[in-house]
Design a protein around this motif. Sequence first.
Motif, PDB file in Angstrom:
ATOM      1  N   UNK B 322     -95.356  -7.955  53.568  1.00  0.00           N
ATOM      2  CA  UNK B 322     -95.449  -9.311  53.009  1.00  0.00           C
ATOM      3  C   UNK B 322     -94.118 -10.018  52.864  1.00  0.00           C
ATOM      4  N   UNK B 323     -93.190  -9.330  52.208  1.00  0.00           N
ATOM      5  CA  UNK B 323     -91.941 -10.025  51.917  1.00  0.00           C
ATOM      6  C   UNK B 323     -91.167 -10.369  53.174  1.00  0.00           C
ATOM      7  N   UNK B 324     -91.237  -9.464  54.147  1.00  0.00           N
ATOM      8  CA  UNK B 324     -90.544  -9.719  55.405  1.00  0.00           C
ATOM      9  C   UNK B 324     -91.243 -10.836  56.165  1.00  0.00           C
ATOM     10  N   UNK B 325     -92.574 -10.819  56.148  1.00  0.00           N
ATOM     11  CA  UNK B 325     -93.337 -11.872  56.830  1.00  0.00           C
ATOM     12  C   UNK B 325     -93.057 -13.231  56.185  1.00  0.00           C
ATOM     13  N   UNK B 326     -92.900 -13.235  54.849  1.00  0.00           N
ATOM     14  CA  UNK B 326     -92.554 -14.501  54.186  1.00  0.00           C
ATOM     15  C   UNK B 326     -91.178 -14.970  54.622  1.00  0.00           C
TER      16      UNK B 326
END
Lengths: 545, 498
Positions: B322-326
Motif C-alpha cells: 500500500x504505502x509504496x503504491x501510494x
Amino acid sequence: MELTRRELVAAFLGSAVAASACKRESAPRAPIPGAVVDRAVELGHRLRGGPLPRAEAVEPVDVLVVGGGVAGLSAAWRLKGAGVKDVRVVELEAEVGGTSRSGRNAVSAFPWGAHYLPAPLEDRGPVVRLLREMGAVAGVDAQGLPTFEEELLIQEPDERLFYQGHWYEGLYLRVGATPEDLAELARFDARMNAFAAARDAKGRKAFAVPTALSSDDAEWTALDALSMAEWLTREGFRSARLKWLVDYACRDDYGAVSEHVSAWAGIWYFAARQNGQGERSEGFLSWPEGNGRLVQQLASSLPPGAVSRDVLAHTVTPGEQGCRVDALDARTGQPRAFQARQVVLACPRFIAAHVVEPWRRERPSWLGAFSYAPWVVANLTLSSPPASRGFPLAWDNVFYESRSLGYVVATHQLLRQDERGPTVLTWYLPMAGADVKAEREKALSASYADWEALVMADLRPAHPGISAQAQRLEVQRWGHAMVRPTPGFVWGPERRAAAQSLGRHLHFAHTDLGGLALFEEANWFGVKAAERVLAELDVRSESWL
Amino acid sequence: MNKTLLYITVIVIATCGLVYELVVGALASYLLGDSITQFSTVIGGYLFAMGIGSYLSRYIDKGVAQRFVEVELAVALLGGLCAPLLFLTFTLTDLFHVALYGSVIVIGTLVGLEIPLLLRILKDQLKFKDLVSQVLSLDYLGALAASVAFPLLLVPKLGLVRTSLLFGILNAGVGLWSTWLLAPLLGNPLRLRVKAVLLTVLLVVGFVLGDRLTTFYEDQLYADDVVHASSSPYQRIVLTRGKRGFSLFLNGNLQFASIDEYRYHEPLVHPAMIRAGKVEHVLILGGGDGLAAREVLRYPEVRSVTLVDLDPAITGLATRYDELARLNGHSMTDGRMRVVNADAMRFLTEGTQRYDVVVVDFPDPNNFALGKLYTTGFYKLLKKRLSPDGVAVVQSTSPLFARQSFWCVEATLKAAGFWTQPYHALVPSFGEWGYVLVAHEAPGFHRPLPEGLRFLDMATLEALSQFPPDMGPMPAEVNRLNNQVLVHYYEAEWRRWN
C-alpha cells in the motif's frame, strides 16, 4: 590393472588434485548420466586392417577434398571463392569440423575442441576475410587495424585461477608471489614484448600468425633447436610460478609441457599474437560453440551437397590425369570410388602415410618427426553456474594444481545480465606426457565411470556441491588432437618436405604442416593447397594469402 | 562450599539466560521487522523451552554437578555464538526462520536445565524454603540487570554480536569456576577445565574479531524499523520506516528514501520527456519501484509505458504494498503500464519496437553482471531501440563520489554513437547524483515541464548541467564487454568513501 579412485585421479590429474578431491569426497553419489561419445578410433583403425573392397563405379569430380576439418573446409571455401563449381568434400565422421567440432543440447551449444580465436592483429589474410564474411569485423581503426564486433570478443571477466581453496583473477598466480617472482615475470614480459616487436630485414615479424609468415632468420629459428624449458634455464628464469605459466601456455596450445616444446614455439605463444606492447589487440573471439562457429561459416559458404559425411577415404592413388580415391561408406560398408582431376588431402600426416598408395609401399622419411598429443574434452551440463570462493566465474577457469586446463563456460558470451540458470562447462585435459603412445593408450583405457570420477575430482575442490548440479557428462577422447612442436620440428626439414605436393594432382593441407595445431594454420594450409589446385586448373584468382 | 560464590553464579547464569533471549529477539526484529511479533514469539518460545528444560532435569539422576558444568559450557557455546551464527544464516541462506526458532528452543531448553540442577546441588546446603527464596530472588535480580543493561549499555556499546559473545564468555567462566566450586562433587574436573578453557579462548577470539564480523553484517542492519523484508532469487528486499519516511534497500543498498526521492526521480525523467520529439511510447529499464513511471505518467500524451525489471518480487511489492503504491501514485496499475519481468539486455536483443523515451535506471555497476549494462555493447542495443527523435537517460552513479565512473559512462555512451548531455542533482539521501541524457542528435525542447513538480523548473534544469571543478569532466576509458573498466573504477572510487 585396477586402480583405486585416488590412484586414478593421481595418475591423470596429479597428486595434489587426488589429495584435495578425496578429502572432500562425501557419501557416494548417484552416477551422472552420460557417455564417451567418440567413435573415430574404431573407424580410423579400419585403415590399418587388410585390403578393403574397391568400387566398380567411379564418380568423376574436378576437385576432391579429403577431410572436412578446418583445413579441408578452408580449401573448399577458397575454391568456391574462385568460382570452381565441381568440388566435393568427403568426411569420415558424421559431422564436419574435425577438432573444431561442436555440439548442442537444450542448454547451450558447446565446443568439442578448439574454442577461441585470437583476434587477428592485421587486416589481411584469409582469417580476416572469413571473419568479415560472417559479420564479425566491425571496421578498421585509424591505423587501419581491424576491430571486431563487441559481443564476439570475450567478455570480462575472462580468466581466473584456482589455488588452495580460492579463485584469483588472471592466469598468473600473484598471491604469495615474492618480489623476485614478480621481477622475473616483468623481465619475461619484456623479453616477449621484444620478440613480438622484432622484425627482420625484409620486414617480417620474427613470430607471426600463421607461422609461414614468420622470419626465417637464424637469429630466431635457432631457438627451435632447444626446448622452452632449456631456454628458460639458459635465460636465468627460475620462478616456479613463471614456469607454471609457460607450461600452462604450452599445454594449452601444444598439448605438451615446456620440456617437450621448442623454445621457438613457446615464445611464439607469447609473442605472435600481440603487437610488442603486450597488447593483444582486441583480445580473443569466441562463441558458445567455440570454433564450431567458424566451421559452420566455412561449411555454409559451400553449395548444398558439396560435403559428404560418413565417407572413409582409404586409398589415394595418383595417376597421369588425376587421382583415384577409394572410400567406404562408413555406415553401410559399401565401397565408393572417385576420379578427381585434383585432390586436396586434408588430413594429418599419420593418416596421409596410410592413405597415399605409394607411401604405403615406402614409408615417407618425414613421418617419424610428427608426433601428436592426445586430449580428452568433456562437456558437463549443470543445473546452475558453479558456486565458488573468491574471484567470480570467468570464461576460462584454470586449476593451478591440476594437470587439466580447467574449464570454459559455454554460456559466458550470452548477452544477458542474469547469469543464473543452467550452463555447460567444457573441461580440457591435454595428455602432456613425453610418450604420446603411452598417453594415448592411457586415455583410451579409461572408462566412462573413470572419466566421470576424474572430471568431478578435478572440479569438486573448487566447487563443493557441484555433483548435485551435474545433469549430464559427455566425454570425447582425441587420440591425435594436436601436433606437437617438439624441439627442431617447426624449422626442421621434415615439416617442409611433408608439405610438398605429390605430382601435379595431389596436394596436402592440415594444421600439422604448420607445426602448431591452430585454426589459423589449418586455414592457411587449406587455402594454400586450394591455390595450388587453382594454378593446376588454370583458374586465375588473386591470392588470399 | 562458598555460598557467596554460588550466589554470584546464580546471578551470572540468570543474566546470561535473559541476554540470549533479548539478543535473539532483537536480531529477529532487526532482520525481519515487525518487532512485536518477533519479540512475542521469541520470548514465548524461549520460556516454553525453559519449561522443557526444567521437565527434562528429572531424568538426570547421577553426576548432577558434572551435568551442570556441561550444561553451562553448552549454553556458553550456543548462546555465545547465537548472534554471529544467526547473522550468517540470514546472509547466506534461506533458513533463517529454522535457525532462529531452533536456537530459541535449544538455548531455552539448556537454560531451563540450569536452575533445577543448581537447586538440586544446593539442596543439602540449605533449608528448602531458604533455597527457593534465595536462588529465585537472585535469578530475578539477574534478569533485571540484563534487561536494564541490554538497551542502555550492551547494544549501544558492543552491538549484538559482541554482546552475545561476551555473555558466552561469562557463561564459560561460570562453567570454569564451577569446576573448582563443585570440585568435591565432580569425578574428573580436569577434562571439564580443559574444555572450558578452550571454549573461552574460542569466544574471546570471536569477541576480538567481533568488530570485523559486525562490519560484515552491518549491511544487513538498518537505522529505522524494518516494515517489510523478503528475499527473491535476485536480491534481498527491505523496506524501513523512520522519522524521514520510508526507504527501500536492495541487498543493503539504499534505492530511495521517500523524503527526497522526488529530487532523484524528477531529474531522472523530465529532461528526457521534454526533449523527446514524441512521448507516446516510453520504456523504463530497471525502476521496479514504479517511481520513475509515476513521473512519466504525468504527461497525458503518454500512451504506453513498458517497465522491464528482472525481479518480480520488487515490481510485485510496488504494485501491492500500500504505502509504496501510494508513493508511486499507483503507477503500476495504470492502464498504460505494461510490466515485463525480464533481463533488460535480452529484452533489447530480442525485440524490435522503438521507444520515444527510454529511462535507464539500473543499480550502480558494482559487479560484472551489472557492469555489462553500462557497456558500449549494451548502449548499441539501446540505440537500435530508440526512435529517431527519441531521448534516453541513464542513471550514472555519483559524479562526486565516483567521478571517473561517471565520466566513463558518459564516454561509453559517446563511443556508442550518442549525443550526450551530462547533468547532476543533489539528493540528500544519496549525495550528488549524476545522469547522462542521450539522443541520436542534439534534441530541442518540445514540451513544457508538467505542473506540480517540487524540484525541477527550467532555471534549475539549466543549472544542473553545470559541473563544479571537483565533479568536472576527466579522462576515462570506454567501458566494453571485453574490458569492464567501469567495475574497476567504481570499486576503487567508492572504496575511498566507505
